[in-house]
Design a protein around this motif. Structure first.
Motif, PDB file in Angstrom:
ATOM      1  N   LEU A 112       0.823  -1.207   0.000  1.00  0.00           N
ATOM      2  CA  LEU A 112       0.000   0.000   0.000  1.00  0.00           C
ATOM      3  C   LEU A 112       0.861   1.263   0.000  1.00  0.00           C
ATOM      4  N   GLY A 113       2.033   1.172   0.613  1.00  0.00           N
ATOM      5  CA  GLY A 113       2.948   2.315   0.620  1.00  0.00           C
ATOM      6  C   GLY A 113       3.452   2.653  -0.766  1.00  0.00           C
ATOM      7  N   LEU A 114       3.673   1.631  -1.580  1.00  0.00           N
ATOM      8  CA  LEU A 114       4.091   1.889  -2.963  1.00  0.00           C
ATOM      9  C   LEU A 114       2.992   2.592  -3.751  1.00  0.00           C
ATOM     10  N   VAL A 115       1.750   2.154  -3.565  1.00  0.00           N
ATOM     11  CA  VAL A 115       0.618   2.805  -4.226  1.00  0.00           C
ATOM     12  C   VAL A 115       0.488   4.241  -3.716  1.00  0.00           C
ATOM     13  N   TRP A 116       0.647   4.443  -2.430  1.00  0.00           N
ATOM     14  CA  TRP A 116       0.581   5.777  -1.817  1.00  0.00           C
ATOM     15  C   TRP A 116       1.658   6.689  -2.399  1.00  0.00           C
ATOM     16  N   PHE A 117       2.880   6.151  -2.561  1.00  0.00           N
ATOM     17  CA  PHE A 117       3.981   6.929  -3.123  1.00  0.00           C
ATOM     18  C   PHE A 117       3.670   7.361  -4.555  1.00  0.00           C
ATOM     19  N   ALA A 119       0.691   7.767  -5.851  1.00  0.00           N
ATOM     20  CA  ALA A 119      -0.373   8.778  -5.780  1.00  0.00           C
ATOM     21  C   ALA A 119       0.190  10.141  -5.388  1.00  0.00           C
ATOM     22  N   LEU A 120       1.123  10.184  -4.446  1.00  0.00           N
ATOM     23  CA  LEU A 120       1.733  11.457  -4.051  1.00  0.00           C
ATOM     24  C   LEU A 120       2.593  12.035  -5.175  1.00  0.00           C
ATOM     25  N   THR A 121       3.264  11.172  -5.924  1.00  0.00           N
ATOM     26  CA  THR A 121       4.076  11.642  -7.044  1.00  0.00           C
ATOM     27  C   THR A 121       3.184  12.256  -8.125  1.00  0.00           C
ATOM     28  N   PHE A 122       2.053  11.600  -8.418  1.00  0.00           N
ATOM     29  CA  PHE A 122       1.120  12.158  -9.398  1.00  0.00           C
ATOM     30  C   PHE A 122       0.488  13.457  -8.896  1.00  0.00           C
ATOM     31  N   PRO A 141      -2.751  15.303  -1.038  1.00  0.00           N
ATOM     32  CA  PRO A 141      -1.840  14.431  -0.287  1.00  0.00           C
ATOM     33  C   PRO A 141      -2.425  13.965   1.049  1.00  0.00           C
ATOM     34  N   VAL A 142      -3.192  14.837   1.696  1.00  0.00           N
ATOM     35  CA  VAL A 142      -3.828  14.445   2.955  1.00  0.00           C
ATOM     36  C   VAL A 142      -4.852  13.347   2.698  1.00  0.00           C
ATOM     37  N   PHE A 143      -5.632  13.506   1.619  1.00  0.00           N
ATOM     38  CA  PHE A 143      -6.631  12.496   1.258  1.00  0.00           C
ATOM     39  C   PHE A 143      -5.961  11.159   0.952  1.00  0.00           C
ATOM     40  N   PHE A 144      -4.883  11.163   0.155  1.00  0.00           N
ATOM     41  CA  PHE A 144      -4.196   9.919  -0.185  1.00  0.00           C
ATOM     42  C   PHE A 144      -3.594   9.251   1.057  1.00  0.00           C
ATOM     43  N   SER A 145      -3.066  10.044   1.959  1.00  0.00           N
ATOM     44  CA  SER A 145      -2.511   9.494   3.192  1.00  0.00           C
ATOM     45  C   SER A 145      -3.616   8.883   4.058  1.00  0.00           C
ATOM     46  N   GLY A 149      -3.872   4.898   5.204  1.00  0.00           N
ATOM     47  CA  GLY A 149      -4.019   4.440   6.586  1.00  0.00           C
ATOM     48  C   GLY A 149      -5.298   3.660   6.814  1.00  0.00           C
ATOM     49  N   THR A 150      -6.387   4.104   6.209  1.00  0.00           N
ATOM     50  CA  THR A 150      -7.664   3.410   6.367  1.00  0.00           C
ATOM     51  C   THR A 150      -7.619   2.029   5.720  1.00  0.00           C
ATOM     52  N   LEU A 151      -7.060   1.933   4.525  1.00  0.00           N
ATOM     53  CA  LEU A 151      -6.956   0.630   3.861  1.00  0.00           C
ATOM     54  C   LEU A 151      -6.023  -0.314   4.615  1.00  0.00           C
ATOM     55  N   LEU A 152      -4.954   0.220   5.174  1.00  0.00           N
ATOM     56  CA  LEU A 152      -4.035  -0.613   5.960  1.00  0.00           C
ATOM     57  C   LEU A 152      -4.755  -1.188   7.173  1.00  0.00           C
ATOM     58  N   MET A 153      -5.518  -0.364   7.872  1.00  0.00           N
ATOM     59  CA  MET A 153      -6.270  -0.867   9.025  1.00  0.00           C
ATOM     60  C   MET A 153      -7.336  -1.867   8.590  1.00  0.00           C
ATOM     61  N   LEU A 154      -7.977  -1.613   7.468  1.00  0.00           N
ATOM     62  CA  LEU A 154      -9.028  -2.502   6.981  1.00  0.00           C
ATOM     63  C   LEU A 154      -8.469  -3.857   6.567  1.00  0.00           C
ATOM     64  N   PHE A 155      -7.381  -3.878   5.784  1.00  0.00           N
ATOM     65  CA  PHE A 155      -6.819  -5.131   5.281  1.00  0.00           C
ATOM     66  C   PHE A 155      -6.133  -5.963   6.367  1.00  0.00           C
ATOM     67  N   THR A 156      -5.652  -5.322   7.431  1.00  0.00           N
ATOM     68  CA  THR A 156      -4.937  -6.056   8.478  1.00  0.00           C
ATOM     69  C   THR A 156      -5.802  -6.319   9.707  1.00  0.00           C
ATOM     70  N   GLY A 157      -7.038  -5.872   9.689  1.00  0.00           N
ATOM     71  CA  GLY A 157      -7.930  -6.127  10.813  1.00  0.00           C
ATOM     72  C   GLY A 157      -7.600  -5.309  12.046  1.00  0.00           C
TER      73      GLY A 157
END
Length: 174
Positions: A112-117, A119-122, A141-145, A149-157
């Motif tokens: 997810l960090g790679l996807v986030w990176f 998105a921030l580059t774009f 950038p705030v929205f992408f961050s 974080g929300t997807l990380l919490m969702l995917f990892t429970g």
């Protein structure tokens, strides 16, 4: 047996003293240490750090296997602690203990960090192309961050469970 216990305490105290102040070390055996051969031998390295050798701290004892037994029991205690806290599949590494969930969490956060990176580059490219006229407050950038974080919490429970939600709703109504 008492001298072995006292020797271990003395050698632990010497290690702590060496860790806190490596330039000054003094040892004078007191009356409760039964072995007069307890001494501290140190070797200076090029970095002026202090290394304590195992032979310098250990005292001669009647039972040579006692130091090996304590080392094995420390390792066994560490393995038991890792298994107790991390589950049956937990294992110890030189960086710390890991279990399958830790590996999963790390891989998900990196992916997810790679996807986030990206998105921030774009978003940087978007700001350069528009000259900063769109999205003047730079909320992308705030929205992408936030999404990361929300997807990380969702995917990892790890999504938090909110208790007392009704009190929060009442507070916002006022």
């Amino acid at each position: 047996m008492k001298s072995t216990t006292t020797t271990c305490c003395v050698s632990a105290a010497l290690l702590l003293a060496a860790a806190h102040n490596p330039t000054t070390l003094a040892f004078s055996p007191s009356s409760h240490v039964h072995s007069p051969s307890v001494a501290l031998k140190s070797q200076q390295t090029r970095r002026t750090s202090l290394r304590l050798s195992a032979a310098a701290i250990a005292t001669p004892s009647n039972d040579d296997s006692s130091s090996t037994t304590t080392t094995l029991t420390k390792q066994q205690k560490r393995i038991q602690q890792v298994r107790k806290e991390g589950g049956i599949f937990a294992f110890n590494t030189k960086f710390g203990a890991l279990n399958p969930y830790a590996i999963y969490y790390g891989l998900v956060s990196i992916a997810l960090g790679l996807v986030w990176f990206v998105a921030l580059t774009f978003s940087q490219l978007f700001y350069k192309l528009t000259g900063g006229k769109l999205d003047k407050r730079r909320r992308l950038p705030v929205f992408f961050s936030h999404v990361w974080g929300t997807l990380l919490m969702l995917f990892t429970g790890c999504f938090p469970k909110v208790e007392g939600w009704d009190a929060i709703k009442e507070f916002h109504k006022r």
